[in-house]
Design a protein around this motif. Structure first.
Motif, PDB file in Angstrom:
ATOM      1  N   ILE A 484      -0.630  13.667  10.950  1.00  0.00           N
ATOM      2  CA  ILE A 484      -0.767  12.398  10.256  1.00  0.00           C
ATOM      3  C   ILE A 484      -1.942  12.500   9.284  1.00  0.00           C
ATOM      4  O   ILE A 484      -2.999  13.021   9.641  1.00  0.00           O
ATOM      5  N   LEU A 485      -1.708  12.053   8.045  1.00  0.00           N
ATOM      6  CA  LEU A 485      -2.759  12.145   7.033  1.00  0.00           C
ATOM      7  C   LEU A 485      -3.493  10.810   6.967  1.00  0.00           C
ATOM      8  O   LEU A 485      -2.874   9.752   6.826  1.00  0.00           O
ATOM      9  N   HIS A 486      -4.791  10.872   7.091  1.00  0.00           N
ATOM     10  CA  HIS A 486      -5.614   9.650   7.045  1.00  0.00           C
ATOM     11  C   HIS A 486      -5.953   9.299   5.594  1.00  0.00           C
ATOM     12  O   HIS A 486      -5.809  10.125   4.698  1.00  0.00           O
ATOM     13  N   THR A 599      -6.405  10.038  -3.243  1.00  0.00           N
ATOM     14  CA  THR A 599      -5.790   8.871  -3.879  1.00  0.00           C
ATOM     15  C   THR A 599      -4.416   8.616  -3.262  1.00  0.00           C
ATOM     16  O   THR A 599      -4.066   7.484  -2.912  1.00  0.00           O
ATOM     17  N   LEU A 600      -3.660   9.681  -3.085  1.00  0.00           N
ATOM     18  CA  LEU A 600      -2.308   9.528  -2.540  1.00  0.00           C
ATOM     19  C   LEU A 600      -2.327   9.007  -1.112  1.00  0.00           C
ATOM     20  O   LEU A 600      -1.577   8.096  -0.751  1.00  0.00           O
ATOM     21  N   THR A 601      -3.193   9.621  -0.272  1.00  0.00           N
ATOM     22  CA  THR A 601      -3.214   9.195   1.135  1.00  0.00           C
ATOM     23  C   THR A 601      -3.757   7.780   1.247  1.00  0.00           C
ATOM     24  O   THR A 601      -3.276   6.975   2.050  1.00  0.00           O
ATOM     25  N   ASP A 602      -4.727   7.465   0.427  1.00  0.00           N
ATOM     26  CA  ASP A 602      -5.320   6.132   0.478  1.00  0.00           C
ATOM     27  C   ASP A 602      -4.324   5.079   0.008  1.00  0.00           C
ATOM     28  O   ASP A 602      -4.146   4.035   0.643  1.00  0.00           O
ATOM     29  N   GLN A 603      -3.660   5.374  -1.079  1.00  0.00           N
ATOM     30  CA  GLN A 603      -2.683   4.406  -1.607  1.00  0.00           C
ATOM     31  C   GLN A 603      -1.541   4.180  -0.616  1.00  0.00           C
ATOM     32  O   GLN A 603      -1.001   3.086  -0.501  1.00  0.00           O
ATOM     33  N   GLY A 621       3.110   3.749   2.472  1.00  0.00           N
ATOM     34  CA  GLY A 621       3.482   4.455   3.701  1.00  0.00           C
ATOM     35  C   GLY A 621       2.522   5.585   4.036  1.00  0.00           C
ATOM     36  O   GLY A 621       2.216   6.420   3.187  1.00  0.00           O
ATOM     37  N   GLN A 622       2.034   5.562   5.284  1.00  0.00           N
ATOM     38  CA  GLN A 622       1.155   6.652   5.705  1.00  0.00           C
ATOM     39  C   GLN A 622       1.980   7.920   5.859  1.00  0.00           C
ATOM     40  O   GLN A 622       3.062   7.906   6.462  1.00  0.00           O
ATOM     41  N   ILE A 623       1.463   8.989   5.343  1.00  0.00           N
ATOM     42  CA  ILE A 623       2.221  10.245   5.392  1.00  0.00           C
ATOM     43  C   ILE A 623       2.081  10.897   6.756  1.00  0.00           C
ATOM     44  O   ILE A 623       0.977  11.053   7.278  1.00  0.00           O
ATOM     45  N   LYS A 624       3.233  11.257   7.292  1.00  0.00           N
ATOM     46  CA  LYS A 624       3.251  11.939   8.583  1.00  0.00           C
ATOM     47  C   LYS A 624       4.262  13.071   8.490  1.00  0.00           C
ATOM     48  O   LYS A 624       5.407  12.853   8.099  1.00  0.00           O
ATOM     49  N   GLY A 625       3.815  14.261   8.822  1.00  0.00           N
ATOM     50  CA  GLY A 625       4.731  15.396   8.854  1.00  0.00           C
ATOM     51  C   GLY A 625       5.194  15.624  10.274  1.00  0.00           C
ATOM     52  O   GLY A 625       4.478  15.325  11.235  1.00  0.00           O
ATOM     53  N   TYR A 626       6.368  16.148  10.427  1.00  0.00           N
ATOM     54  CA  TYR A 626       6.932  16.297  11.764  1.00  0.00           C
ATOM     55  C   TYR A 626       7.723  17.593  11.845  1.00  0.00           C
ATOM     56  O   TYR A 626       8.387  17.998  10.895  1.00  0.00           O
TER      57      TYR A 626
END
Ligand SMILES: Cc1cc2nc3c(=O)[nH]c(=O)nc-3n(C[C@H](O)[C@H](O)[C@H](O)COP(=O)(O)OP(=O)(O)OC[C@H]3O[C@@H](n4cnc5c(N)ncnc54)[C@H](O)[C@@H]3O)c2cc1C
Lengths: 780, 293
Positions: A484-486, A599-603, A621-626
């Motif tokens: 998960i990217l903060h 910027t991307l993760t914050d936005q 949307g919070q970015i989450k890789g799986y």
């Protein structure tokens, strides 16, 4: 060669600081309000007996005792502490003949230290004192310590479904003639010019992990069973406990504590069933069980000892025509890993040399010893001791150099690996052998040591090995990872992979950082909570970097792809035109069009509206890789060790002067971690071949379940050691990596035995090769 | 089987030798002296139960390590193995003892374990004890009734049993001053470096040139107590130490000892290598002057 930012760097280990500063919390360190203490009552008078009477009344009256528990006071459901049966399909389980033959407490004592009852008290002391008051009477039964004894027709049967006390043999259905085989061995031997053959003994070595078995369990107010354990297999133990106590997995939680060494001793359940059974008896109160070293010794599994017969045939020109072998191991009191080692011991044999034909029988016999299970190498050190000594005997008869012979006849790319039908796709063993030989001065020393007299003789010997990275396709290999990217462009990995001190959390973090294009410091690994993490088999078969790393890489690639997709939208460019540098995504060929990862993760998280336009800024949307990752292969590593020894002909004492370990590791993600594994492996390999063995008197009473009486090599016993890392990227491993966790223990075993053979001209057939055995062999 | 919890006992912390012996007179066999504790605590973790543990921690005056060229060496009850190792006088005058201290256990243990504790433990694997037996020591015992001295030759009665009465405190061990020409050495065999001896030998040889005028030869792990080997001492006494003599000794040692099978080795092995070990310890004692011919 590819230039990496984090891979291949000696970054600070994630666990170094906390362990060195004493901040790591082991299960024994954890205190809880209202904690109770459990003491398991064990039979130390007999190794085989029926409990004819159990009187807990005096114990119950002792001060501080909360309750006493006999066999009927806890679940009487049978279980199998090993988790191997969960790595195969139900059908395969039946084919293998896996059984559940353990109970929390027994009325049929099958080994020294078998559990018969337990005390729960308000303090450890009260529990111990009460345990002394338990009165048990026994009917003594004959004791079987070897396969030869327990297979006798009149022997008491350990299990009705296992006639002849044969707990396991390779099943006919999957292995015709109960053997792992190719070609026609009998015919091949008829073609052989030279045949070498012997029966060896491999010892009951113990992992000697620093932390003994310590656990806490709590059946809480929400009717959830919580267990604090340093198991190396949290997700499988969660499922096993759910099965045993007939609870859904959502009501079983494993809190994995810092692991004080595993080496296989925590592969599966050890005292989790007992601790949880105690906790179920006192709902709402945590129960802690702390083992003494002696207790841990006889309750956690050891390496499989036993008789190992082998015969090899060669043509005059050195062609290896046939190999026939049989390993009859002394399984111990319960089934547990009966199938695993009995198979793999032969698999490593099959994976090494290009014999025209090969046949291996693996049999596990019940004995009145403590259980055998996983131990670093999983059958490979046993095979190395036997196979490599016989190869060297063959080389002497053939008059060929042992390194030259090995280079010519070891299996390589395209040949079947340890599992038939799965060919090797990388192999740098020749380079390992060449570089090790050069580093130690093989040719000169081999020549020099040919003619020696006097009381001190030197010898030099070599051994090679193949191993695996994960257990596919024999066993399930699967790891789930999410990342998960903060909003500040850092990331948390969530997965259940274990770090037992082997450095896997460090290397997994490196894989994540490199894949995401982040800094090593930007990544945190969240583990240890079975509620949160997805599936993972656990740490076994040297799989964590290869399979867990594969999962981390795939999950991080997923997250990175999402970052690039968003960047493409923001920059109004094709994804293919973008690249990342220092966490900023740029458009190729232009200098001014870019957007930062932050910027991307914050936005994505703070998806605010532009007050002027009323439009949302950036992509929501919070970015989450799986990733739910199943590895494509098992990327076997290869390795070679050359050992130089000195033998005192008057006392039989062996001193190892030097070891050179050269390993084909694919890619060293963290060279320091890799070397640490090779050093530690060598220490245990040398121990197995020189000093380590758990043994019993003829009544089955263990005589050396302590560090006073069982000797491992200490720092001052270690030889000069050189580790050579041969990096030949594997096409399937994360960044080309292959495993190294178990490889290091294997070739020091055969190399040391062969060096002794080279020094004294005699092979010692029983490990450990103690001065007592050497002297007996050299004094005519 | 060990326990994680020691049995209850009263820890007594006397502040003088007089107080110690008064406590001993009161508690006798219901008490144990605690010096370094490296043996006692191990025993307490096993089944050993004792009501009173009398610690020497606060007792002054027992830390003496004094060498006098006439009177010899005095090792007080609180002198640790590490202190022996630090003493240049021990190294120069009693190489056997210094060498025993050098291989004794680990640095942590050496910092804690006392020489007297080693003697009082009466183990056939006691390393410092073995060296001191070869050097000829005397134990000083004190009780409320006064002091007495017992020669180490008569001190160890059987495994873990000494001539000490249960009201006595060992306050020191004395080793005579080395006559000129005294050579001594200690040697042991172990399974790994940091281990208890599986076989030990120590000698002190009174040499005049290459003639040995008198010898004390002692071995460990060859019987229930540490022993001297009178027959070997006799071979050496008055003899020129030659290769042939040493060979003769190698062949004669086995008849003098009575080892057993145990966790550390076998009787058979000990019998086979004991002679070699004695030869080597003699060679080691004479080494710096190359007296073996
Ligand atoms: C890990 C380990 C390694 C070891 N390695 C070695 C080794 O290499 N070689 C070796 O020889 N030993 C070894 N030992 C054994 C032990 O360390 C020694 O015997 C040591 O010298 C004991 O001394 P201490 O001061 O610790 O004795 P303590 O444990 O305090 O006492 C030992 C015994 O003597 C009694 N006692 C002590 N002082 C007096 C006194 N002044 N008067 C009367 N009674 C007394 C005590 O009551 C007790 O019974 C080892 C022990 C351990 C735990």
């Amino acid at each position: 060669m590819t230039e990496y930012a984090v891979i291949g760097k000696k970054v600070e280990r994630v666990d170094a600081r906390i362990k060195v500063m004493g901040g790591a919390l082991y299960a024994a360190d954890i205190q809880m309000a209202g904690m109770l203490y459990g003491k398991i009552v064990r039979c130390y008078d007999y190794a085989h007996a029926r409990v004819t009477g159990l009187d807990l009344s005096e114990a119950a009256k002792c001060p501080g005792v909360v309750t006493v528990l006999g066999p009927e006071d806890v679940t009487t459901k049978a279980y199998n502490a090993s988790v191997l049966d969960m790595m195969v399909s139900t059908d395969m389980r039946t084919v293998l003949g896996d059984i559940d033959d353990q109970n929390i407490f027994t009325d049929h004592v099958k080994h020294y230290g078998d559990a018969i009852a337990a005390i729960i008290a308000i303090s450890e002391e009260a529990a111990e004192r009460a345990a002394e008051k338990v009165k048990a009477t026994y009917e003594e039964l004959p004791v079987y310590l070897t396969a030869e004894a327990s297979k006798q027709p009149d022997a008491i049967q350990f299990r009705p479904e296992k006639p002849g006390n044969l707990a396991f043999q390779l099943p006919e259905m999957a292995f015709p003639n109960n053997s792992y085989a190719w070609g026609d061995v009998d015919k091949s031997f008829a073609d052989a010019d030279i045949i070498v053959e012997d029966t060896f003994y491999v010892p009951k070595q113990k992992q000697c992990q620093m932390e003994p078995g310590n656990y806490i369990a709590l059946y809480d107010d929400q009717q959830r069973l919580n267990c604090w354990t340093s198991t190396q297999m949290p997700k499988l133990v969660q499922k096993k406990l759910a099965n045993l106590f007939e609870l859904p997995m959502t009501r079983v939680k494993i809190n994995q504590t810092v692991i004080g060494g595993g080496f296989g001793a925590r592969l599966g359940m050890v005292l989790e069933p007992e601790t949880c059974a105690l906790a179920m008896a006192v709902p709402g109160r945590p129960v802690k069980i702390l083992s003494t070293r002696e207790e841990d010794w006889v309750t956690s599994p050891s390496r499989h000892p036993g008789k190992y017969w082998m015969r090899m045939g060669f043509k005059k020109d050195g062609t290896p025509v046939a190999c026939d072998a049989k390993f009859e191991n002394y399984k111990g009191a319960y089934y547990v890993d009966a199938s695993g080692t009995a198979f793999t011991t032969g698999a490593w044999l099959g994976g090494m040399y290009k014999f025209d034909s090969l046949r291996y029988h693996g049999e596990s016999y019940y004995t009145n010893q403590s259980i055998c299970g996983a131990f670093r190498g999983y059958g490979n050190p046993q095979t190395n001791f036997v196979m490599e000594q016989l190869v060297d005997r063959g080389c002497v008869e053939l008059g060929v150099d042992p390194i030259e012979w090995r280079k010519k006849w070891h299996k390589t790319i395209g040949d079947d690996g340890w599992c038939m039908g799965v060919p090797y796709n990388s192999c740098a063993l020749d380079e390992c052998l060449d570089r090790a030989a050069a580093a130690i001065g093989w040719a000169e020393k081999r020549e020099k040591y040919k003619h020696q007299s006097g009381n001190i003789r030197r010898g030099i010997g070599v051994a090679v090995m193949n191993h695996t990275s994960g257990a596919m396709p024999m066993l399930l290999e699967h790891t789930v990872c999410d990342v998960i990217l903060h909003q500040d462009a850092t990331a948390t990995l969530n997965l259940a992979c274990s770090d037992m001190g082997q450095g896997s959390h460090t290397t997994l973090r490196q894989v994540a950082a490199e894949t995401l294009g982040f800094n090593y410091e930007d990544i945190y690994i969240a583990t240890g909570n079975s509620d949160a993490a997805g599936f993972d088999i656990g740490a076994h078969a040297s799989r964590t970097l290869y399979v867990g790393g594969g999962a981390v890489k795939q999950a991080c690639e997923d997250a990175r792809r999402q970052l690039f997709d968003r960047a493409a939208l923001e920059l109004e460019e094709e994804v293919g035109n973008l690249y990342m540098e220092d966490k900023i995504i740029h458009v190729k060929g232009t200098s001014n069009k870019s957007i930062s990862v932050q910027t991307l993760t914050d936005q994505g998280i703070n998806n605010f509206m532009n007050p002027e336009t009323g439009e949302l800024i950036g992509q929501p949307g919070q970015i989450k890789g799986y990733a739910s990752f199943f590895p494509p292969h098992n990327a076997p590593p290869f390795g070679a060790t050359i050992a130089e020894v000195e033998v005192d002909m008057e006392t039989g004492e062996v001193r190892v002067l030097q070891l050179v370990n050269a390993h084909d590791v694919g890619k060293a993600i963290h060279p320091g971690v890799v070397e640490g594994q090779l050093d530690g492996g060598a220490q245990q390999g040398l121990g197995m071949v020189l000093t380590e063995e758990t043994y019993y008197d003829d009544k089955g009473i263990c005589l050396n379940n302590s560090f006073t009486d069982y000797k491992m090599l200490g720092p001052s016993d270690m030889p000069k050691m050189t580790n050579i890392l041969v990096e030949d990227a594997d096409p399937t491993g994360p960044f080309g990596a292959k495993s190294v966790g178990e490889a290091g223990i294997v070739p020091p075993v055969g190399a040391t035995a062969n060096a002794i053979f080279n020094a004294i001209g005699i092979q010692i057939l029983e490990a450990p090769i103690t001065p007592e055995k050497v002297l007996k062999a050299i004094i005519i | 089987m060990t326990s994680r919890v020691m049995r209850d006992f009263d820890l007594l912390l006397p502040e003088s030798v007089t107080e110690v012996v008064t406590l001993l007179a009161r508690h006798k066999d219901k008490s144990a002296i605690l010096a370094g504790g490296t043996d006692l605590l191990v025993a307490l973790k096993f089944d050993y139960a004792i009501d009173n543990v009398i610690s020497l921690a606060l007792v002054p005056g027992l830390g003496t390590l004094r060498f006098d060229p006439q009177d010899g060496l005095v090792i007080g009850a609180k002198v640790t193995v590490a202190e022996i190792l630090k003493s240049a006088e021990v190294k120069a005058n009693y190489p056997a003892l210094w060498q025993a201290a050098q291989v004794f256990a680990t640095p942590q243990l050496r910092n804690t374990a006392t020489v007297l504790g080693n003697i009082m433990r009466a183990s056939p694997a006691g390393d410092c004890s073995l060296a001191i037996l070869a050097l000829g020591g005397t134990v000083l015992l004190q009780s409320t009734a006064g002091q007495r001295e017992v020669d180490l030759d008569n001190f160890w009665l059987s495994y873990a049993v000494t001539a000490r009465q249960d009201d006595e405190l060992a306050i020191a061990v004395k080793i005579p001053a080395p006559p000129s020409g005294q050579k001594s050495a200690f040697r042991r065999m172990t399974r790994t470096t940091e281990d208890l001896s599986k076989l030990g030998a120590a000698v002190s040889l009174h040499m005049a040139g290459n003639v040995c005028q008198q010898a004390r030869v002692a071995m460990g792990c060859v019987g229930p107590t540490l022993v001297r080997l009178p027959a070997i001492e006799k071979i050496l006494a008055g003899a020129k130490v030659t290769t042939e003599l040493l060979q003769d000794i190698v062949g004669s040692v086995a008849a003098e000892i009575n080892p057993i099978d145990d966790q550390r080795s076998s009787a058979d092995y000990r019998l086979k290598v004991a002679g070699v070990l004695v030869r080597r310890v003699i060679e080691q004692a004479l080494d710096n002057e190359g007296n073996v011919q």
